[in-house]
Write an enzyme that holds these catalytic residues in place. Structure first.
Site, mmCIF file in Angstrom:
data_model
loop_
_atom_site.group_PDB
_atom_site.id
_atom_site.type_symbol
_atom_site.label_atom_id
_atom_site.label_comp_id
_atom_site.label_asym_id
_atom_site.label_seq_id
_atom_site.Cartn_x
_atom_site.Cartn_y
_atom_site.Cartn_z
ATOM 1 N N GLN A 135 0.850 -1.181 0.000
ATOM 2 C CA GLN A 135 0.000 0.000 0.000
ATOM 3 C C GLN A 135 0.890 1.236 0.000
ATOM 4 O OE1 GLN A 135 -3.477 0.256 -0.017
ATOM 5 N NE2 GLN A 135 -3.112 2.441 -0.256
ATOM 6 N N SER B 122 6.767 5.489 -0.862
ATOM 7 C CA SER B 122 8.029 4.769 -1.066
ATOM 8 C C SER B 122 8.634 4.264 0.240
ATOM 9 C CB SER B 122 9.047 5.655 -1.803
ATOM 10 O OG SER B 122 8.540 6.066 -3.061
ATOM 11 N N ARG B 123 7.767 4.045 1.239
ATOM 12 C CA ARG B 123 8.198 3.532 2.543
ATOM 13 C C ARG B 123 9.142 4.490 3.276
ATOM 14 N NH1 ARG B 123 4.352 1.012 1.413
ATOM 15 N NH2 ARG B 123 4.072 -1.251 1.511
ATOM 16 N N LEU B 124 9.163 5.755 2.862
ATOM 17 C CA LEU B 124 9.970 6.767 3.551
ATOM 18 C C LEU B 124 9.117 7.440 4.625
ATOM 19 C CD1 LEU B 124 11.878 8.264 0.481
ATOM 20 C CD2 LEU B 124 12.724 6.639 2.196
#
Length: 216
Positions: A13, A194-196
């Protein structure tokens, strides 16, 4: 097996709904938690007070389960349970715990670590008597975490207690009450692309909260 593995690999997600910066947060993490909790309530999320409670025994063996947050204030976070349960036994041996709240609709998570103590008997009794009668009877009847002979034996005990306390106040069992988690470390996590992800943490140092950002 490979098909399931591929399905798991493809589950992802992208988080885009909000951001969290150091200037956005309160200087006190309890106030910050209150803001986020109110947002979860206002968003009409299903049981926003659901949290994972993690404990460990004297050997360091971890355990985790879902419980409900029932109170929070400047002192910390309160939940109620059977003191003779597995979690209660863990907290006798190792009075520390971790809590996790996850509100996926808001793309937010809160992680709390702290020391645990029982709340006073009067507070436990007040909350106990605010519960539905069925829940009060259940707390008396259930030897939580112990092996049962059968479901029927539990239901028979509930029926007997229900009859015995019909039109009477049900006394709080001495083995049932509240725990206070006094936080020493609280992390607020906001999902980002972007999982940042944004991770803002508070650590209690010499009585003051120190705020830092962690790498995602």
């Amino acid at each position: 097996m490979e098909q399931n593995k591929k399905k798991l690999h493809d589950l992802r997600q992208e988080y885009r709904s909000a951001q969290l910066t150091e200037k956005d947060v309160e200087s006190d993490p309890i106030l910050q938690f209150g803001k986020w909790f109110s947002a979860a309530v206002d968003a009409q999320l299903y049981e926003p007070n659901v949290m994972t409670l993690a404990t460990a025994d004297r050997f360091g063996k971890p355990d985790a389960r879902i419980v409900l947050l029932k109170e929070f204030d400047a002192n910390g976070f309160v939940f109620y349970t059977n003191y003779e349960s597995k979690k209660g036994q863990d907290l006798v041996e190792n009075p520390q715990a971790a809590l996790v709240f996850f509100w996926p609709e808001l793309e937010r998570q809160v992680r709390i670590e702290g020391v645990v103590s029982k709340v006073d008997a009067e507070t436990s009794a007040d909350y106990f008597h605010s519960r539905p009668v069925g829940s009060q009877i259940g707390a008396m009847a259930s030897p939580q975490s112990k092996v049962l002979d059968s479901r029927e034996s539990l239901e028979e005990k509930v029926a007997a207690l229900t009859k015995a306390y019909e039109d009477k106040e049900i006394p709080r069992p001495l083995h049932w009450g509240g725990y206070l988690v006094e936080p020493m470390h609280i992390e607020f996590w906001q999902g980002r692309p972007s999982r940042l992800h944004d991770r803002i943490v508070y650590d209690l140092v010499d009585g003051s909260w120190i705020i830092n950002r962690l790498a995602p």
